[in-house]
Design an enzyme around this catalytic site. Sequence first.
Site, PDB file in Angstrom:
ATOM      1  N   TYR A   1       3.220   9.982   0.603  1.00 24.24           N
ATOM      2  CA  TYR A   1       4.200   9.412   1.552  1.00 24.24           C
ATOM      3  C   TYR A   1       5.631   9.774   1.149  1.00 24.24           C
ATOM      4  CZ  TYR A   1       0.152   6.518   2.889  1.00 24.24           C
ATOM      5  OH  TYR A   1      -1.098   6.089   3.270  1.00 24.24           O
TER       6      TYR A   1
ATOM      7  N   ASP B   1       0.827  -1.205   0.000  1.00 29.68           N
ATOM      8  CA  ASP B   1       0.000   0.000   0.000  1.00 29.68           C
ATOM      9  C   ASP B   1       0.867   1.263   0.000  1.00 29.68           C
ATOM     10  OD1 ASP B   1      -2.759   1.239   0.388  1.00 29.68           O
ATOM     11  OD2 ASP B   1      -1.560   2.208   1.953  1.00 29.68           O
TER      12      ASP B   1
ATOM     13  N   HIS C   1      -7.264   9.559  -2.546  1.00 28.73           N
ATOM     14  CA  HIS C   1      -6.811   9.466  -1.154  1.00 28.73           C
ATOM     15  C   HIS C   1      -7.821  10.053  -0.156  1.00 28.73           C
ATOM     16  CE1 HIS C   1      -2.773   9.090   1.151  1.00 28.73           C
ATOM     17  NE2 HIS C   1      -3.776   8.868   1.967  1.00 28.73           N
TER      18      HIS C   1
ATOM     19  N   LYS D   1      -2.122   6.038  -4.232  1.00 27.91           N
ATOM     20  CA  LYS D   1      -3.246   6.964  -4.030  1.00 27.91           C
ATOM     21  C   LYS D   1      -2.898   8.335  -4.587  1.00 27.91           C
ATOM     22  CE  LYS D   1      -3.693   4.695   0.441  1.00 27.91           C
ATOM     23  NZ  LYS D   1      -2.285   4.602   0.902  1.00 27.91           N
TER      24      LYS D   1
END
Length: 389
Positions: free
Chosen positions: A134, A129, A194, A161
């Site tokens: 990030y 994931d 997201h 995402k």
Amino acid sequence: MASDGCQPVAWAGKGGFSYLLHKPESREGESYRTPGHGHGQEAEAGPGPSSSGRDRTGTWNGPAPRGYQVEPMHCQDESRVQANKPVNDPPHVLLPGGTKMPLLGLGTYKLQSAEAVKKALELGYRHIDCATIYGNEKTVGEGLKDFIAEGRRDELFIVSKVWQDAHRPEALRKSVQQSIADLDCGRLDLCLVHWPEAWLPGTEEPDTEVTLQQTWQAMEALVDDGLATHIGVSNFSLRQIEEVLSYARHKPVVNQVELHPLLAQRKLVGVCLRKGVHSVAYSPLGHTGQGSEVLGHPAVAEVAAETGKSPAQVLLKWNVQRGVAVIPKAGSEPHLAENIEGLFGWRLTWDQKAKLDALDQGKHFVNNSWHAWEDPEEGGAAKPSLVLQ
Ligand code: NAP
């Protein structure tokens, strides 16, 4: 696995809650469950609501209403109450088209080393994931590199995402292309929106120019053009999912949301499953791991002692046993191993699951000032949790 949001459906076929009419006058072809979706899951999930007459009787066969005390004696299948009975639950759910989404994934938020990804693959993780926000997709890609070079790309289920400042169609496509390039994975198996809020490019200012429908159409174009096999959403409420379903050409197959015993979101999980939208649990250990209110909860410790499992294993099992995939983040080898080794081949008993179900207090550990959680009772054809309140 239970096919509902909480307990196994113990009252199915026994009259159930006949007073909880969720579809009293539904007609043929108007089943509460969308035909053609969630079939694989249902096939593997065992007993659950069927598309046959029972769906049209008006009897609620879904999650237990909040406040309802489920007694072991309601259980139809005695094996469900036997402690640690070896079981052979499937390690994945089936998505439309036959894609297997592994029930265990590796969360990568704050994951800093490619070695952790390599170790995870070695241990058997196949669902990874990721997200653009990030900022570590290149690092994750580094960890995936050798595995993919061995010609094993098809064994992986790679998720990314799209962040909020890329809801406009052109920006969305660019963002996904960048993720694919950074992960060096050719395509995404699943691409998620997201958060529902759109921001102006490069800012945290609301973008009022782009609608959710335009964003979803851009997501659908990813499927049409082979950039993503499946598309879905994250942090969406039931009402927002229903909005997307109302115009979707390619339906969302996943809603990734925070789920653990302190935040069971039973209605969201149960109703979404019936609409073919699988739930994936983020922060299944309570977001911060050690010291988290979830991982350190005394009831979790009790169940862990009874089962001979660790608190993390109990928490992951609680979600997986109700058909929800989990994506715990683990950066160290012992955690990575613990989370995968303790997940399959056993079940929580009815009582153990009920003890954890009782912890629900609707508590989110992931909160953002710009996002207001909607009323969990909004949306859905039925509101059983309101009936008994
Ligand atoms: P989490 O998985 O609930 O908790 C992660 C923490 O648990 C880390 O500190 C980790 O420590 C620790 N941990 C892992 N295994 C453990 C074990 N067996 N025993 C004790 N501690 C353990 O929290 P999360 O990172 O918030 O959520 C997981 C993933 O969900 C994220 O990585 C991300 O991929 C996704 N996510 C998505 C959203 C979204 O908006 N869609 C939001 C949040 C998260 P170590 O790292 O030291 O192993």
